[in-house]
Write a protein that holds these residues in place. Structure first.
Motif: not given
Length: 229
Positions: A122-138
């Motif tokens: 969930a923390k990784f997905f949140k980082a994706f939603l906040l555009e800190k990482i790409s979906y591929s990185e998630f």
């Protein structure tokens, strides 16, 4: 509609449009104890779907899945629905990814060993939603968390001195090797140089220098540490 499709649509709808501000991990015990069908459960599609499925008798599998879902969505409550909708819709409408976000998350959460692993996802997905990482990185982050002993992963997150060079006759520890195998760290064999022996009395004609292995944190490992610290 299949059970998987029902779950994935419900989770997709939950992430895109639901107000999650009232969600917290304490809700899980309330839901299991009372099988609520109105209030919060009614407002969160994925929770309502799971509760309806286990209305008369919730199996252990459904019980554990509900717990993981609650822990997952509780991490997203600070992100406005509009932002969640925008980011998820971009992936759902992309030609790059053939599986919609809701369905992919069902696969991922189902494979999580427990709610602790789910919280990290969930923390990784949140980082994706906040555009800190790409979906591929998630997706890469979730693959790592699903394939590593959780204590080794937490050791990685908390350690500040992982990058080092081996001394002579020294080997990397089992934990360090697990981090390498998971993709959080990498090993590099330093340059090897050969020169003539200066000491003419020595038995060896040449001196070999360098070649020590060093441990370094990979790019995805660096991003994971930033997300979780």
């Amino acid at each position: 509609m299949s059970e998987l499709q029902n779950f994935s649509n419900s989770l997709d709808e939950t992430i895109k449009d639901s107000n999650l501000t009232e969600i917290n991990t304490d809700l899980f015990e309330v839901l299991v104890d009372s099988f609520l069908e109105d209030g919060v459960a009614k407002d969160i599609p994925i929770i309502g779907t799971i509760l309806k499925l286990g209305k008369f008798s919730m199996s252990l599998k459904e019980h554990l899945f509900l717990k993981k879902i609650v822990y997952f969505i509780s991490e997203l409550k600070d992100i406005p629905p509009k932002k969640r909708n925008q980011m998820v819709s971009e992936i759902d409408e992309s030609k790059t990814y053939r599986i919609k976000v809701g369905e992919k998350l069902i696969y991922i959460i189902e494979k999580c060993e427990d709610h602790i692993s789910t919280e990290y996802v969930a923390k990784f997905f949140k980082a994706f939603l906040l555009e800190k990482i790409s979906y591929s990185e998630f997706l890469r982050c979730t693959s790592i968390i699903q394939n590593i002993f959780i204590e080794d992963f937490e050791y990685f997150v908390q350690s500040d001195n992982l990058e080092r060079e081996n001394r002579w006759n020294e080997y990397f520890s089992d934990i360090e090797m697990n981090l390498v195998n998971a993709g959080l760290c990498g090993k590099d064999l330093g340059e090897i140089s050969v020169r003539d022996q200066d000491d003419w009395k020595a038995s060896d004609k040449y001196v070999v220098e360098g070649g020590r292995e060093s441990l370094y944190i990979t790019d995805i490992g660096i991003k994971i540490k930033k997300i979780l610290k």
